[in-house]
Design a protein around this motif. Structure first.
Motif, PDB file in Angstrom:
ATOM      1  N   ILE A  53      -6.252 -10.991   0.902  1.00 46.74           N
ATOM      2  CA  ILE A  53      -4.944 -10.717   0.523  1.00 46.74           C
ATOM      3  C   ILE A  53      -4.625  -9.272   0.791  1.00 46.74           C
ATOM      4  O   ILE A  53      -3.665  -8.818   1.310  1.00 46.74           O
ATOM      5  N   GLN A  57      -2.001  -7.788   3.422  1.00 46.48           N
ATOM      6  CA  GLN A  57      -0.796  -7.167   2.590  1.00 46.48           C
ATOM      7  C   GLN A  57      -0.762  -5.956   3.557  1.00 46.48           C
ATOM      8  O   GLN A  57       0.588  -5.052   3.860  1.00 46.48           O
ATOM      9  N   TYR A  85      -2.625 -19.713   4.740  1.00 42.50           N
ATOM     10  CA  TYR A  85      -2.425 -19.134   3.142  1.00 42.50           C
ATOM     11  C   TYR A  85      -1.496 -17.974   3.224  1.00 42.50           C
ATOM     12  O   TYR A  85      -0.795 -17.858   2.173  1.00 42.50           O
ATOM     13  N   GLN A  87       1.077 -17.153   4.568  1.00 44.66           N
ATOM     14  CA  GLN A  87       2.684 -17.511   4.569  1.00 44.66           C
ATOM     15  C   GLN A  87       3.034 -18.055   3.071  1.00 44.66           C
ATOM     16  O   GLN A  87       4.237 -17.721   3.114  1.00 44.66           O
ATOM     17  N   ARG A  88       2.310 -17.993   2.346  1.00 39.10           N
ATOM     18  CA  ARG A  88       2.581 -18.269   0.794  1.00 39.10           C
ATOM     19  C   ARG A  88       3.052 -16.972   0.094  1.00 39.10           C
ATOM     20  O   ARG A  88       3.775 -17.069  -1.026  1.00 39.10           O
ATOM     21  N   PHE A  89       2.999 -15.773   0.820  1.00 40.68           N
ATOM     22  CA  PHE A  89       3.177 -14.640   0.005  1.00 40.68           C
ATOM     23  C   PHE A  89       4.430 -13.912   0.556  1.00 40.68           C
ATOM     24  O   PHE A  89       4.749 -14.180   1.807  1.00 40.68           O
ATOM     25  N   SER A  90       5.075 -13.236  -0.216  1.00 48.93           N
ATOM     26  CA  SER A  90       6.376 -12.686  -0.124  1.00 48.93           C
ATOM     27  C   SER A  90       6.328 -11.726   1.202  1.00 48.93           C
ATOM     28  O   SER A  90       7.354 -11.511   1.869  1.00 48.93           O
ATOM     29  N   THR A 228      -0.309 -11.973  -7.259  1.00 55.91           N
ATOM     30  CA  THR A 228       0.830 -12.727  -7.637  1.00 55.91           C
ATOM     31  C   THR A 228       1.491 -13.239  -6.403  1.00 55.91           C
ATOM     32  O   THR A 228       0.749 -13.058  -5.303  1.00 55.91           O
ATOM     33  N   ALA A 229       2.567 -13.642  -6.454  1.00 54.52           N
ATOM     34  CA  ALA A 229       3.429 -14.338  -5.011  1.00 54.52           C
ATOM     35  C   ALA A 229       3.624 -13.063  -4.237  1.00 54.52           C
ATOM     36  O   ALA A 229       3.756 -13.169  -2.888  1.00 54.52           O
ATOM     37  N   ASP A 230       3.718 -11.733  -4.654  1.00 56.67           N
ATOM     38  CA  ASP A 230       3.898 -10.566  -3.929  1.00 56.67           C
ATOM     39  C   ASP A 230       2.601  -9.878  -3.427  1.00 56.67           C
ATOM     40  O   ASP A 230       2.736  -8.737  -2.814  1.00 56.67           O
ATOM     41  N   GLY A 231       1.440 -10.705  -3.560  1.00 54.65           N
ATOM     42  CA  GLY A 231       0.169 -10.021  -3.132  1.00 54.65           C
ATOM     43  C   GLY A 231      -0.699  -9.304  -4.409  1.00 54.65           C
ATOM     44  O   GLY A 231      -0.547  -9.887  -5.708  1.00 54.65           O
ATOM     45  N   GLU A 233      -1.005  -7.027  -7.473  1.00 52.92           N
ATOM     46  CA  GLU A 233      -0.336  -6.254  -8.372  1.00 52.92           C
ATOM     47  C   GLU A 233      -1.000  -5.294  -9.322  1.00 52.92           C
ATOM     48  O   GLU A 233      -1.852  -5.943  -9.982  1.00 52.92           O
TER      49      GLU A 233
END
Length: 471
Positions: A53, A57, A85, A87-90, A228-231, A233
């Motif tokens: 991740i 990012q 996988y 594709q699930r992150f913002s 998190t959904a944003d990668g 944090e």
């Protein structure tokens, strides 16, 4: 066909040390601005710590269309899963998939061994001139059963190839601390970043640590993070502010909001000081702290109340019992930061508090109670360092603070028991107690008040329908 760019062509006058940003401002802060361009970087950690991740990012943040970014999978996770996988992150952007090119090298590595990776790298660098190359997992190359001498020659060839051109490489792997001493890639790496996970009973704690970063000032120690959904944090470890060359102490005093208490503390608490209120359950700590916060709002001073014990509904009821309207308080500058003690992570909450006071508008702050922070901390020394740094930032910014701490002992015969780790960091120390043998009998004693004349005697303290007061 894109022509490869030799490394000595990179940069220009005034740009001798450009950086690759991670896509995470907090990670860049830890890394002193990001990873140096044209460097070889190892991102290590056990499976599930967030290496993939973190790398993706970074790739999506740096996909600008000028040069491609390559992500190569080896003998670990299949490329199809990696792409599925992410594709699930913002931060995922389908329009950037032309700039970010995924390739799977598992079959060629199984057939020809590590030489296949060198061939692929040489061809990719010379024909596509990538800005960034990620190899995941590089650690898996060691499982191809090559000799120690072959491994060293392989790493030397890899390092020479990557160092000769304008490309920044990230080698991901399930490395351990022992591997740092065993494997030669750690000697040639310009940066080593470790992602770790420490399981606890109710949650996992994750930390990032920079072990090596050539030519850069970076923030040492463990930095907590969440996925998190944003990668990732991240919560950079808080450090104490530098001592200013010239220090002007504040002489303004802030009313406590507690009837009878201001007279005992020379007119109120000095601005920028921290007061620790210690007492057992039911002694009135929260009531006193709330009155201090509400007095700030009454005087037009923006106030932040950090609470770990009463949830927002319970706190609203306590505020209403003191005759205030919670909704109107918020409109006038009363901020509430609540975190459940079950899910409490000291790094995240301390960083949130720090971010709140950085604006300079917070004048009063209450943390109720620091004992919950101690219970949530897996490392007592880490908690101490965080709180000390935070209190120093309060003083530097003129924030007047109350900390509450629950003590399991009653006040009997003048004896007191408290946690010295918290008391010595505070400017002021107040004890609240009640005698179980005498119903409703509460007492207050001011033990310490730096820079102030104060009463030292024991005083009766009571909680009425209008709040707490010193008799």
């Amino acid at each position: 066909m894109t022509e490869a760019r030799p490394r000595d062509m990179v940069g220009g006058e005034g740009d001798a040390f450009p950086r690759i940003k991670t896509g995470n401002p907090q990670a860049d802060e830890i890394l002193g601005g990001g990873f140096p361009c044209n460097s070889i970087n190892i991102v290590m950690g056990q499976p599930g710590t967030g290496k993939t991740i973190f790398a993706e990012q970074l790739l999506f943040h740096n996909a600008s269309g000028d040069r491609p970014l390559l992500y190569a999978t080896t003998l670990s996770e299949p490329m199809t899963k990696v792409v599925a996988y992410v594709q699930r992150f913002s931060f995922f952007d389908a329009d950037r998939l032309g700039d970010i090119q995924y390739e799977e090298l598992g079959a060629s590595l199984s057939e020809r061994g590590p030489a296949a990776l060198i061939e692929w790298l040489a061809d990719a660098i010379k024909t596509r001139s990538p800005k960034v190359i990620v190899v995941d997992s590089f650690r898996a190359i060691h499982d191809l059963a090559i000799s120690t001498d072959d491994t060293r020659r392989f790493i030397s060839n890899i390092a020479g190839l990557l160092s000769a051109y304008d490309v920044t490489a990230f080698l991901l792997g399930e490395y351990t601390q022992d591997d740092i001493r065993r494997y030669p890639e750690f000697a040639v790496a310009d940066a080593i970043v470790e992602l770790a996970r420490q399981p606890r009973s109710t949650r996992d704690e994750r930390f990032m640590r920079v072990l090596k970063l050539r030519g850069s000032a970076y923030r040492e120690g463990q930095h907590a993070f969440r996925i998190t959904a944003d990668g990732l944090e991240l919560y950079p470890r808080l450090v104490a502010p530098r001592v200013p060359e010239r220090y002007d102490s504040l002489t303004t005093r802030l009313s406590t909001g507690v009837r009878g208490l201001d007279e005992l503390v020379d007119g109120g608490f000095l601005a920028g000081t921290t007061t620790l209120i210690v007492g057992m359950t039911g002694s009135g700590k929260t009531t006193l702290a709330l009155q201090f916060a509400l007095e700030g709002i009454r005087r037009g001073e923006k106030t932040l109340y950090v609470n770990f014990q009463e949830n927002p509904a319970q706190l609203r009821r306590a505020i209403a019992n003191l005759g205030a309207d919670p909704d109107k308080l918020r409109e006038r500058g009363f901020g509430l930061l609540y975190a459940s003690p079950v899910e409490l992570q000291i790094d995240s909450i301390v960083v949130e508090i720090f971010e709140a006071i950085k604006t300079g508008s917070i004048q009063r702050l209450v943390i109720d109670a620091v004992g919950d922070l101690a219970a949530a901390a897996s490392d007592s020394q880490r908690l101490h360092d965080y709180l000390y740094s935070l209190i120093q930032h309060f003083a530097a910014r003129g924030v007047t603070t109350i900390l509450t701490l629950e003590s399991g002992e009653t006040f009997t015969g003048g004896g007191m028991a408290h946690d010295q780790r918290f008391s010595y960091m505070s400017d002021n120390l107040i004890y609240l107690a009640w005698n179980p043998e005498k119903v409703g009998h509460r007492t207050l004693r001011i033990v310490k008040m730096r820079g102030s004349a104060h009463e030292r005697d024991l005083h009766e303290f009571e909680i009425t329908g209008h709040g707490a007061r010193v008799k």
